[in-house]
Design an enzyme around this catalytic site. Structure first.
Site, PDB file in Angstrom:
ATOM      1  N   HIS A   1       5.817 -10.813 -15.596  1.00 55.04           N
ATOM      2  CA  HIS A   1       4.405 -11.190 -15.661  1.00 55.04           C
ATOM      3  C   HIS A   1       4.166 -12.436 -14.809  1.00 55.04           C
ATOM      4  O   HIS A   1       3.242 -12.491 -14.004  1.00 55.04           O
ATOM      5  CB  HIS A   1       4.004 -11.456 -17.113  1.00 55.04           C
ATOM      6  CG  HIS A   1       2.612 -11.966 -17.270  1.00 55.04           C
ATOM      7  ND1 HIS A   1       1.499 -11.179 -17.067  1.00 55.04           N
ATOM      8  CD2 HIS A   1       2.137 -13.199 -17.586  1.00 55.04           C
ATOM      9  CE1 HIS A   1       0.407 -11.899 -17.262  1.00 55.04           C
ATOM     10  NE2 HIS A   1       0.774 -13.124 -17.571  1.00 55.04           N
TER      11      HIS A   1
ATOM     12  N   ARG B   1       3.555  -3.025 -12.795  1.00 57.27           N
ATOM     13  CA  ARG B   1       4.107  -4.328 -12.439  1.00 57.27           C
ATOM     14  C   ARG B   1       5.625  -4.224 -12.458  1.00 57.27           C
ATOM     15  O   ARG B   1       6.243  -4.196 -13.516  1.00 57.27           O
ATOM     16  CB  ARG B   1       3.624  -5.395 -13.432  1.00 57.27           C
ATOM     17  CG  ARG B   1       4.396  -6.699 -13.339  1.00 57.27           C
ATOM     18  CD  ARG B   1       3.766  -7.818 -14.137  1.00 57.27           C
ATOM     19  NE  ARG B   1       3.571  -7.532 -15.540  1.00 57.27           N
ATOM     20  CZ  ARG B   1       4.510  -7.632 -16.496  1.00 57.27           C
ATOM     21  NH1 ARG B   1       5.749  -7.981 -16.166  1.00 57.27           N
ATOM     22  NH2 ARG B   1       4.228  -7.402 -17.753  1.00 57.27           N
TER      23      ARG B   1
ATOM     24  N   TYR C   1      11.326  -6.806 -23.306  1.00 51.58           N
ATOM     25  CA  TYR C   1      10.334  -5.959 -23.969  1.00 51.58           C
ATOM     26  C   TYR C   1      10.127  -4.582 -23.330  1.00 51.58           C
ATOM     27  O   TYR C   1       9.378  -3.772 -23.858  1.00 51.58           O
ATOM     28  CB  TYR C   1       8.982  -6.687 -24.044  1.00 51.58           C
ATOM     29  CG  TYR C   1       8.449  -7.203 -22.725  1.00 51.58           C
ATOM     30  CD1 TYR C   1       7.779  -6.362 -21.841  1.00 51.58           C
ATOM     31  CD2 TYR C   1       8.607  -8.539 -22.359  1.00 51.58           C
ATOM     32  CE1 TYR C   1       7.290  -6.827 -20.629  1.00 51.58           C
ATOM     33  CE2 TYR C   1       8.115  -9.018 -21.152  1.00 51.58           C
ATOM     34  CZ  TYR C   1       7.457  -8.164 -20.298  1.00 51.58           C
ATOM     35  OH  TYR C   1       6.973  -8.630 -19.098  1.00 51.58           O
TER      36      TYR C   1
END
Length: 354
Positions: free
Chosen positions: A257, A253, A266
């Site tokens: 998200h 990805r 993160y």
């Protein structure tokens, strides 16, 4: 005999390397199919980029980008027959478009319009927000097709994070017991929001989990559209013969998200840069360029055409009259229950319907 953790070895299926060069024998995919696959990948990416901009402008609601996962979605969905079913999560716009869902309907979905839950004439179930629940729905559909002796396959899409949900494992177990015509397509994009794949499973692969449920498992390079398409065709053939399949597509990805997420909090920039080298679009483009069936002019024209289609779809969505409250009650059951009728009458009495 003791079975040790990670005793099973899985070899990932791959046809094209990161540069778009063949690493194995010529795949059984025609030039026409290769071009169609690449065109769909362009369309999916252009849609995704536009949708992200529209959300930032406040013109659509929360959106889950799929950039970087085009090969996994397009390659898998392109292999389906029209009669086959797709049970998506919230990131499968590419697969749904390939299977026939009107692009304007997906925009309507992001706008909260009731029509956005419809795929038109395409065999695509509404977007499932409950993580993993679509796996059970696909199994139910496959069981019905088996019962009625239909030659259809139900395909469900799920992310690596979703494989930690009980629904996923219950669905695999049921499919294995009853030998259902279903394919579980896991897009292992390395992150479930801020949780890495290393926190989702202790096994080397997700694909090997199939063994525990008595079904077939396979791992494929999810950024290699040729490999995905070829693997999916074989999986569908197995499933039609009563052999359910679990596919793990290794992909990434590239974006957040959802539009409510900030991936820089993160994951390291260096990780993204490494995966960008594996981007599925340049890989496919380089391959068809080397075959002499594509050129730069065709590439530019296809991006312009894709952009035009997105613009037209958005205009249709924008000019669609807003949903009315009473329509909500018409889309629950074929015939209204007593409770629904009472609720509808209550709203009418309160003057909410105008």
């Amino acid at each position: 005999m003791w079975i040790e953790p990670n005793q099973l070895e899985m070899k990932m299926i791959q046809y094209l390397n990161e540069e778009g060069q063949l690493v194995t024998s010529e795949p059984d995919v025609s030039d026409e199919e290769l071009i169609h696959l690449y065109k769909w990948m362009i369309q999916a990416r252009v849609f995704d980029q536009r949708a992200l901009k529209l959300q930032r402008q406040g013109r659509i609601g929360t959106y889950a980008p799929m950039i970087g996962q085009e090969a996994a979605q397009i390659g898998s969905a392109y292999a389906l027959r029209k009669e086959d079913w797709i049970f998506p999560s919230y990131r499968e716009v590419g697969a749904c478009l390939v299977h026939g869902m009107p692009m304007s309907n997906f925009f309507l979905y992001t706008m909260g319009h009731l029509k956005g839950t419809s795929a038109g004439d395409a065999n695509v179930f509404p977007v499932q927000i409950i993580i993993g629940a679509q796996c059970l729905h696909a199994v139910g559909s496959a069981w019905a097709d088996q019962y009625y002796k239909n030659d259809n396959v139900s395909v469900t899409y799920i992310g690596d994070g979703g494989t930690s949900e009980g629904d996923f494992h219950e669905a695999l177990n049921f499919a294995g017991v009853y030998k259902l015509p279903v394919v579980f397509f896991v897009q292992n994009n390395q992150w479930a929001i801020s949780v890495p794949i290393s926190k989702q499973t202790g096994s080397k692969t997700i694909a090997q989990k199939a063994v525990g449920y008595g079904i077939t498992g396979v791992q494929v390079d999810g950024n290699d559209c040729v490999a995905v398409y070829h693997t999916m065709k074989q999986a569908l053939e197995r499933a039609r013969n009563g052999n359910p399949v679990l596919i793990e597509a290794i992909t990434y990805r590239q974006g957040p998200h959802t539009t409510a997420d900030d991936p820089t909090k993160y994951r390291e920039k260096s990780e993204l840069e490494q995966w960008m080298l594996k981007d599925p679009l340049p890989r496919m483009r380089n391959y068809i360029l080397s075959k002499g069936i594509w050129d730069d002019e065709m590439d530019q024209r296809e991006y312009e055409l894709a952009d035009q289609k997105v613009s037209e779809a958005f205009e249709i969505a924008v000019n669609t009259p807003a949903s009315k409250i009473q329509e909500v009650f018409d889309m629950v059951y074929e015939q209204k229950s007593i409770q629904l009728t009472e609720q509808l009458n209550s709203i009418k009495t309160e003057g909410a319907l105008k």
